[in-house]
Motif scaffolding. Sequence first.
Motif: not given
Length: 392
Positions: A222-228, A259-262, A337-338, A340-351
Amino acid sequence: MKKLLLLPLLVLLLSKTQAQTPMEIHQRAILVDTHNDVLSNELITHLDIGQLQTTGNLDLVRAKEGGLDAQVFSIWCGEDYGKGTAFAFANREIDSLYALIARYPGKITLVRNSKELQQAVKDNKMAALIGVEGGHMIEDRMDYIDSLAKRGMRYLTLTWNNSTSWASSARDETLHRSSLAHVGLTDYGKQIVRHLNDLGVMIDLSHPGEQTFYDVLATTTKPVIASHSCSYTLNPVFRNLKDDQLKALAKNGGVVFVNFYSGFVDSTYGKKVAVFLHEHKRELDSLTKIYHDHDLANIRLNVIYKAESDKLRPPLSMLIHEIDYMVKLIGVDHVGIGSDFDGAESYPLGMDDVRDYPKITAELLKIGYTEKDIDKILGGNFLRVLKANTGN
């Protein structure tokens, strides 16, 4: 007469033209975020995310503002949890999600497949899904997989940073390869993959190592994912996926969720943050003692020194480039879109939190993405791969 016949068509065309603002396009789409760590933090902070909060990246109020329709809540514990403790901790986190749903049944509901997810959207409720981040939480037991699946587990990340007895992680394959008892999946690991396929639980390859990654693709039906995950080509850290991996995932019919993590988006972030942490080491050590969790302490440190930490954050354009790079490499049907909010200390400006998702839609429109493209990236691709695994 011809004018009268053309009038309904003209009205339809005008209505469609008027409805093409970025926010309207965003709100019409089903938005799914495949990775948020708020439940892990909630056990420490005891915040009620059903109410508006001034800290963290997600609560149900801000989620509604950002157009978030479905959230996969990460069930996570670190490698210090093992046999006898990890499975129990995973269930504590699931209990906390169940409790949230019981407190706010009009706002959020647990879903297990694409049909239920779409019904939740129609009912104006957030669709909550469960993703278990780390194979160590099954404690090498098939019956624990069954138990978690019955409670709603929709994906299992085969490893976190730590390897299991049956699968090697990206961190260990990269940094500790010579000390590993095995590299990739063992025979038992392949049995686990097949069992997850049978249960309709998606296999998440965001943390497993490259050999494990390819062993899974050779085993799964079956198809897999990479969640973040992000692109290794754009930022060569062990947690990001190489071009050949991304192409193989697409060939499998899977989806990578950006993943949004900086630290995964910006190749210069690591060096800058190392200086920041060195300068504030004493405060970080104190916060770690208070929260009994290094990652949460780091998040708090960045809040305290927000002006300084903001200078380390990459621009939003780098996150958009991450999405665009993957789409151009493997196609719009295989990117999502995955955060990783609430799982890292930094995201790009505006996010800064879940209210900011519409900025992604607006920026993608600016660089030529169509509404159909955006529908796929925001949630359509997730619905497809979920249905391919669960059957409905």
